[in-house]
Every structure is written in C-alpha cells, then in structure tokens.
Scaffold this motif. Sequence first.
Motif, PDB file in Angstrom:
ATOM      1  N   MET A  59       1.748  -5.621   1.562  1.00  0.00           N
ATOM      2  CA  MET A  59       2.039  -4.286   2.073  1.00  0.00           C
ATOM      3  C   MET A  59       0.809  -3.376   2.014  1.00  0.00           C
ATOM      4  SD  MET A  59       5.886  -3.676   0.566  1.00  0.00           S
ATOM      5  CE  MET A  59       7.221  -4.779   1.048  1.00  0.00           C
ATOM      6  N   LYS A  60       0.962  -2.160   2.467  1.00  0.00           N
ATOM      7  CA  LYS A  60      -0.157  -1.226   2.630  1.00  0.00           C
ATOM      8  C   LYS A  60      -0.991  -1.080   1.372  1.00  0.00           C
ATOM      9  CE  LYS A  60      -1.220   3.511   4.035  1.00  0.00           C
ATOM     10  NZ  LYS A  60      -0.665   4.810   4.517  1.00  0.00           N
ATOM     11  N   ASN A  61      -0.366  -0.909   0.224  1.00  0.00           N
ATOM     12  CA  ASN A  61      -1.090  -0.724  -1.028  1.00  0.00           C
ATOM     13  C   ASN A  61      -1.151  -1.992  -1.855  1.00  0.00           C
ATOM     14  OD1 ASN A  61      -1.575   2.087  -0.623  1.00  0.00           O
ATOM     15  ND2 ASN A  61       0.563   2.487  -1.149  1.00  0.00           N
ATOM     16  N   GLY A  62      -0.921  -3.135  -1.203  1.00  0.00           N
ATOM     17  CA  GLY A  62      -0.878  -4.398  -1.920  1.00  0.00           C
ATOM     18  C   GLY A  62      -2.240  -5.025  -2.121  1.00  0.00           C
ATOM     19  N   ILE A  63      -2.230  -6.174  -2.762  1.00  0.00           N
ATOM     20  CA  ILE A  63      -3.456  -6.902  -3.074  1.00  0.00           C
ATOM     21  C   ILE A  63      -4.143  -7.421  -1.815  1.00  0.00           C
ATOM     22  CG2 ILE A  63      -4.375  -8.937  -4.264  1.00  0.00           C
ATOM     23  CD1 ILE A  63      -2.018  -8.702  -6.191  1.00  0.00           C
ATOM     24  N   PHE A  64      -3.339  -7.830  -0.838  1.00  0.00           N
ATOM     25  CA  PHE A  64      -3.860  -8.415   0.396  1.00  0.00           C
ATOM     26  C   PHE A  64      -3.095  -7.769   1.561  1.00  0.00           C
ATOM     27  CE2 PHE A  64      -5.135 -11.640   3.396  1.00  0.00           C
ATOM     28  CZ  PHE A  64      -6.292 -12.203   2.856  1.00  0.00           C
ATOM     29  N   PRO A  65      -3.427  -6.520   1.938  1.00  0.00           N
ATOM     30  CA  PRO A  65      -2.592  -5.713   2.839  1.00  0.00           C
ATOM     31  C   PRO A  65      -2.668  -6.092   4.321  1.00  0.00           C
ATOM     32  CG  PRO A  65      -4.541  -4.486   2.198  1.00  0.00           C
ATOM     33  CD  PRO A  65      -4.571  -5.752   1.401  1.00  0.00           C
ATOM     34  N   VAL A  66      -2.303  -7.324   4.601  1.00  0.00           N
ATOM     35  CA  VAL A  66      -2.397  -7.828   5.969  1.00  0.00           C
ATOM     36  C   VAL A  66      -1.330  -7.227   6.886  1.00  0.00           C
ATOM     37  CG1 VAL A  66      -0.979  -9.863   5.505  1.00  0.00           C
ATOM     38  CG2 VAL A  66      -2.657  -9.941   7.340  1.00  0.00           C
ATOM     39  N   TYR A  67      -0.204  -6.729   6.327  1.00  0.00           N
ATOM     40  CA  TYR A  67       0.832  -6.118   7.166  1.00  0.00           C
ATOM     41  C   TYR A  67       0.282  -4.958   7.984  1.00  0.00           C
ATOM     42  CZ  TYR A  67       4.662  -8.401   4.467  1.00  0.00           C
ATOM     43  OH  TYR A  67       5.517  -9.294   3.883  1.00  0.00           O
ATOM     44  N   GLN A  68      -0.723  -4.279   7.461  1.00  0.00           N
ATOM     45  CA  GLN A  68      -1.261  -3.085   8.115  1.00  0.00           C
ATOM     46  C   GLN A  68      -2.134  -3.411   9.316  1.00  0.00           C
ATOM     47  OE1 GLN A  68       1.013  -1.022   6.464  1.00  0.00           O
ATOM     48  NE2 GLN A  68      -0.572   0.385   7.141  1.00  0.00           N
ATOM     49  N   ILE A  69      -2.673  -4.614   9.377  1.00  0.00           N
ATOM     50  CA  ILE A  69      -3.660  -4.909  10.421  1.00  0.00           C
ATOM     51  C   ILE A  69      -3.202  -5.974  11.416  1.00  0.00           C
ATOM     52  CG2 ILE A  69      -5.591  -4.195   8.960  1.00  0.00           C
ATOM     53  CD1 ILE A  69      -6.155  -7.153   8.401  1.00  0.00           C
TER      54      ILE A  69
END
Length: 278
Positions: A59-69
């Motif tokens: 998620m947005k503030n996660g370790i690997f924020p791939v959902y945002q891109i």
Amino acid sequence: MIKKAVAILYKKEPSELIKFIFFYIIRRNPHQAKSFSHLKYFLKEKIGFEIGGPSAVFMKNGIFPVYQIADRIDNCNFRSKTIWEGNIKDGQTFFFNLKKAPGRQFFSEATDLDVIESDSYDFILSSHVLEHCANPILALSEWTRLLKENGLLIIFLPRKDHTFDHRRPITTMEHLISDFITNIREDDLTHMPEILALHDLELDHAAGDFDSFKSRSLQNFENRCFHHHVFDTELIAKLVDYMHLQIIALEIIPPIHLLIVAKKISKELIDNSIYTFK
C-alpha cells in the motif's frame, strides 16, 4: 478501518485491538525496501497479479508501495470468505488503488491457477502467503507461468525468529522438493504435530488457547492459518534458484519480513551464485 476498530472495542477484546493496531497502523508505516527505489521504474504503469491480497506492504505507506504506481493489479484468494478479508466478491472488485479502476478478483488455489493464461502479467506479488502453501514449488511454478519474459516475482515471507515460528526448524530444500515430487495437496497435515508442539501461542493471540489452536489447525484446509514451512534467506534463495529465476534482490526488513525479488529470464543467463550455496 475505523468501523473495524469500533467493533473490536464493542466486543471488549483488547488482544484483538492490539493486533489490529499492529497490522493496520504500525505495519502501514514501515521503512521502505531498499530495492523498491531501484525497481519502481520497471513496475510503473505495469500490470500485476497478487496472490492473497490486499496486503499492507504494497500500500501507499508500505514497505514496497507498488499499488501506487501500477496500472492494474488483479488478485486471487483461495475462497470467497477468508479470516483476513471476510466476504469477497468476484469480478472487478479488487480495489488496490482508489484512484484507479479495480482489478479482477479470482478465486482459486495458489497452486492451481489454470483459469489464467500464461505470460499474462508484468509482475507477481505475494505477501506472507508462500509459508501457508503445502507445496511451495508447485505454487511458484504456477506464479512463474503467469509472468511475462523479464517479469518480476516479488515475495514477502516472515522472519521466523520474530514470529510464533521461532522454535521451529528451517524447512530443508530436500523436503520442499519431496513435497513437489509426491504432489502434496493443500489439505496436507504432515506438519501439524511439529506445529502443535513448537508454535508459540504467546505470539499468536488470535489462535486462543491450545485446544482452540488445535481445533483451528485441524481445519486448516478451510482457514489456511498455519505455516506449513519455515523459511530463512538461504532457503528462499535456493528455492528461487531451483525455479530458474534470476534473483534481483534479497532483503531482511526488520522486524518480521524477508523480501526476495526475482526475474523470469532465459535459463542460460541465470547466475545466483552470490545468493546461494550449491
């Protein structure tokens, strides 16, 4: 999220509230994985597939924020109701990013994704799923099949020393290969005696007392709660090498995560010697 917190308070279950705060607040604001800054350019506006999402680490503030891109992410869960997500609907219902159209939600075993065509996705995501699979090599075979050439496989696993698995031995590569050769299915309970003997219930409040935990474990095919296998960096590196994938990154992310990123390329180009012990 607020509704869930209120419901927990209403039931007066402080241990559940602590667990809720840990997973939905603390884990949503961790340090970003070092590898993400190098890989986000290869993931931006691409199409992915997640096994068992949604996951806080992406998620947005996660370790690997791939959902945002990502441009689109589809998802698969093993059934339409899980302990983690409650009731789930199929179709275009996977809301990975509220600013983008939802992805497709599938229901299928992680080890049997025949409903999806090969070479369909630019990347595959999995957060704390592989340890729940009775046959990890079969699962990875399916996940790799879905990847396009040069696609990325991104997997998070728990660090055993910081979880309820800390008393258990690391699974051997020979054991994983044997499970694959003998075609172990997801209803397998081979590891249950070890789990009942060594699982630290003090670190798994949701499991309840021993009798409740045993009852839940006997129904593992319905709930998928226990960890069939226990990984460390050496085992996951060997496993990915066995799958003929090129390791791109291997990180320990305190306190509870192992992260491995691997690429699907021609077998002749693979060299994982700096990560594996052959």
